[in-house]
Design a protein around this motif. Structure first.
Motif, PDB file in Angstrom:
ATOM      1  N   LEU A   1       0.941  -1.124  -0.107  1.00 29.35           N
ATOM      2  CA  LEU A   1       0.176   0.127   0.034  1.00 29.35           C
ATOM      3  C   LEU A   1       0.777   1.448   0.111  1.00 29.35           C
ATOM      4  CD1 LEU A   1      -1.607  -1.830   2.515  1.00 29.35           C
ATOM      5  CD2 LEU A   1      -3.337  -0.885   1.207  1.00 29.35           C
ATOM      6  N   LEU A   2       0.583   2.266  -0.757  1.00 31.20           N
ATOM      7  CA  LEU A   2       1.224   3.585  -0.728  1.00 31.20           C
ATOM      8  C   LEU A   2       0.355   4.829  -1.113  1.00 31.20           C
ATOM      9  CD1 LEU A   2       1.769   4.151  -4.112  1.00 31.20           C
ATOM     10  CD2 LEU A   2       2.648   1.951  -3.959  1.00 31.20           C
ATOM     11  N   ARG A   3       0.769   5.799  -0.415  1.00 32.91           N
ATOM     12  CA  ARG A   3       0.124   7.093  -0.666  1.00 32.91           C
ATOM     13  C   ARG A   3       1.061   8.072  -0.690  1.00 32.91           C
ATOM     14  NH1 ARG A   3      -3.974   7.281   4.535  1.00 32.91           N
ATOM     15  NH2 ARG A   3      -2.603   7.057   6.097  1.00 32.91           N
ATOM     16  N   PRO A   4       0.937   9.335  -1.407  1.00 28.00           N
ATOM     17  CA  PRO A   4       2.039  10.340  -1.216  1.00 28.00           C
ATOM     18  C   PRO A   4       2.020  11.000   0.338  1.00 28.00           C
ATOM     19  CG  PRO A   4       0.251  10.771  -2.491  1.00 28.00           C
ATOM     20  CD  PRO A   4       0.027   9.313  -2.281  1.00 28.00           C
ATOM     21  N   VAL A   5       3.268  11.422   0.429  1.00 29.47           N
ATOM     22  CA  VAL A   5       3.340  12.398   1.590  1.00 29.47           C
ATOM     23  C   VAL A   5       4.096  13.538   1.261  1.00 29.47           C
ATOM     24  CG1 VAL A   5       3.590  10.331   2.990  1.00 29.47           C
ATOM     25  CG2 VAL A   5       5.661  11.288   2.107  1.00 29.47           C
TER      26      VAL A   5
ATOM     27  N   PRO B   1      10.311  11.761  -4.991  1.00 31.10           N
ATOM     28  CA  PRO B   1       9.014  11.671  -4.079  1.00 31.10           C
ATOM     29  C   PRO B   1       8.811  10.640  -3.419  1.00 31.10           C
ATOM     30  CG  PRO B   1       8.481  11.902  -6.533  1.00 31.10           C
ATOM     31  CD  PRO B   1      10.159  11.503  -6.264  1.00 31.10           C
ATOM     32  N   GLY B   2       8.225  10.740  -2.003  1.00 32.73           N
ATOM     33  CA  GLY B   2       7.980   9.806  -0.994  1.00 32.73           C
ATOM     34  C   GLY B   2       6.776   9.568  -0.908  1.00 32.73           C
ATOM     35  N   PHE B   3       6.468   7.879  -0.318  1.00 32.86           N
ATOM     36  CA  PHE B   3       5.255   7.619  -0.298  1.00 32.86           C
ATOM     37  C   PHE B   3       5.161   6.738   1.235  1.00 32.86           C
ATOM     38  CE2 PHE B   3       5.828   8.067  -4.668  1.00 32.86           C
ATOM     39  CZ  PHE B   3       4.582   8.281  -5.118  1.00 32.86           C
ATOM     40  N   GLU B   4       4.119   7.321   1.948  1.00 33.46           N
ATOM     41  CA  GLU B   4       3.795   6.331   3.042  1.00 33.46           C
ATOM     42  C   GLU B   4       3.365   4.897   2.641  1.00 33.46           C
ATOM     43  OE1 GLU B   4       0.810   6.026   6.871  1.00 33.46           O
ATOM     44  OE2 GLU B   4       0.556   7.695   5.597  1.00 33.46           O
TER      45      GLU B   4
ATOM     46  N   ILE C   1       8.366   5.298   5.273  1.00 34.92           N
ATOM     47  CA  ILE C   1       8.257   5.928   3.910  1.00 34.92           C
ATOM     48  C   ILE C   1       9.379   5.527   3.072  1.00 34.92           C
ATOM     49  CG2 ILE C   1       8.572   8.138   2.871  1.00 34.92           C
ATOM     50  CD1 ILE C   1       7.894   9.486   5.532  1.00 34.92           C
ATOM     51  N   LEU C   2       8.870   4.994   1.640  1.00 30.39           N
ATOM     52  CA  LEU C   2       9.691   4.575   0.692  1.00 30.39           C
ATOM     53  C   LEU C   2       9.607   5.526  -0.499  1.00 30.39           C
ATOM     54  CD1 LEU C   2       8.624   0.900   0.773  1.00 30.39           C
ATOM     55  CD2 LEU C   2      10.702   2.060   1.732  1.00 30.39           C
ATOM     56  N   ASN C   3      10.584   5.777  -1.125  1.00 35.07           N
ATOM     57  CA  ASN C   3      10.613   6.660  -2.373  1.00 35.07           C
ATOM     58  C   ASN C   3      10.159   5.941  -3.316  1.00 35.07           C
ATOM     59  OD1 ASN C   3      12.838   5.515  -3.447  1.00 35.07           O
ATOM     60  ND2 ASN C   3      14.299   7.162  -2.825  1.00 35.07           N
TER      61      ASN C   3
END
Length: 356
Positions: A134-138, A192-195, A306-308
């Motif tokens: 799962l991922l969403r922008p931060v 760009p990072g993503f939770e 957080i993964l980019n």
């Protein structure tokens, strides 16, 4: 994301997230993506732009192929193990990415996703593995934290003091490895990072069930991204479906195990991320396990990461040609292609287009 106080705290607006999934039914591999309806065309366009030969289809949710409750799974003669992965160090320290797997000669390049596919393809016919990322922008706050880490490391690496009669001289002389760490962090926070949240479930009949495979086999596939000087994945012990007398708080191990299984199964079905607020986490624990014994608080605190974009593209992507040509993924017998150039669309050539 929410633009003001009302949208966030009164309307309850949250940033939408996406779910990338890999599933193995007895060794038969499938790749899925679950996206908000309004973003479906955008995602499809991006996939076709990078992979013109693939075919994207809308399908039913595969989770309905197994019982939807812990009790139903037990009555069907199955048992399951669930787990989440987290980063060992802070988010600004990167894992190994596809760039580290590249080779000067194209034939010698390795696709890091092939190790996971090999493991999932070797399941017995009765075994099932579900995996979701799962991922969403931060926002850019995590980059500021990374910049602070870089400044602290510059002060730490190689600092030396020389005492002289006229005073003390302090200078830095970082080792080559220290310089590489600084470069890696700087490159990591520049994207760009993503939770992110990595969650997987392993199902098997009770006669052949063992949690050794998901605990060590699947985790071992993710261990190839490990860098001892930078970062790596490890188990989220507050989330996984193991609980016995020897683990804290040393009481009610069966109740704790049941709460963990309820939480893991319902979270996977809902494709839910860790809640952003303390109260939301409390309400979710009550709704899922009907008690305060649930593990959501510890799992949320330990599992947030957080993964980019580069890291996410490494652990989830359409496999490269060497993987696709291997006997791992079930392929379509035929594929759809576009019409040939110059094909008449409205009747014979030369006819006027119909006007309505």
């Amino acid at each position: 994301s929410a633009n003001n106080f009302k949208e966030k705290w009164w309307d309850g607006e949250v940033t939408m997230w996406y779910c990338c999934e890999m599933v193995s039914f007895g060794g038969e591999l499938h790749m899925y993506m679950r996206v908000p309806t309004g973003r479906k065309n955008v995602v499809e366009a991006a996939l076709y732009a990078q992979y013109p030969d693939i075919e994207v289809i809308e399908t039913e949710d595969y989770v309905s192929r197994l019982p939807m409750t812990v009790k139903g799974i037990d009555e069907a003669g199955y048992n399951f193990f669930g787990n989440e992965l987290r980063l060992v160090k802070d988010d600004e320290y990167p894992i190994r990415t596809y760039i580290d797997f590249e080779a000067p000669v194209e034939e010698k390049e390795l696709d890091p996703i092939s190790a996971l596919f090999e493991i999932l393809a070797k399941l017995k016919p009765q075994e099932v593995v579900w995996m979701q990322i799962l991922l969403r922008p931060v926002k850019d706050d995590w980059k500021k934290k990374g910049e602070k880490t870089i400044r602290a490391l510059k002060e730490k690496f190689g600092r030396q003091r020389i005492e002289q009669e006229k005073g003390t001289i302090t200078f830095t002389m970082p080792a080559p490895g220290d310089i590489e760490v600084l470069k890696a962090i700087d490159r990591n926070i520049g994207k760009p990072g993503f939770e992110s949240l990595i969650r997987y479930l392993y199902f098997a009949p009770k006669e052949i069930y063992t949690d050794t495979f998901p605990r060590r086999g699947i985790y071992g596939a993710f261990n190839q991204y490990a860098s001892e000087s930078l970062n790596k994945f490890t188990h989220n012990f507050k989330a996984w479906t193991r609980a016995d007398f020897w683990n804290r708080p040393h009481i009610f191990p069966k109740r704790r195990l049941r709460a963990r299984k309820l939480r893991m199964l319902s979270s996977y079905h809902a494709r839910s991320m860790h809640n952003e607020t303390w109260m939301g986490t409390l309400l979710e624990s009550l709704l899922e396990s009907h008690s305060l014994v649930g593990p959501r608080f510890g799992a949320r605190k330990m599992g947030a990461m957080i993964l980019n974009a580069e890291e996410l593209a490494t652990i989830y992507h359409i496999p490269t040609l060497p993987v696709l040509t291997g006997p791992l993924i079930k392929r379509s017998e035929a594929k759809k292609v576009g019409p040939p150039a110059g094909l008449p669309i409205y009747g014979d050539e030369g006819e006027e287009l119909p006007i309505k």
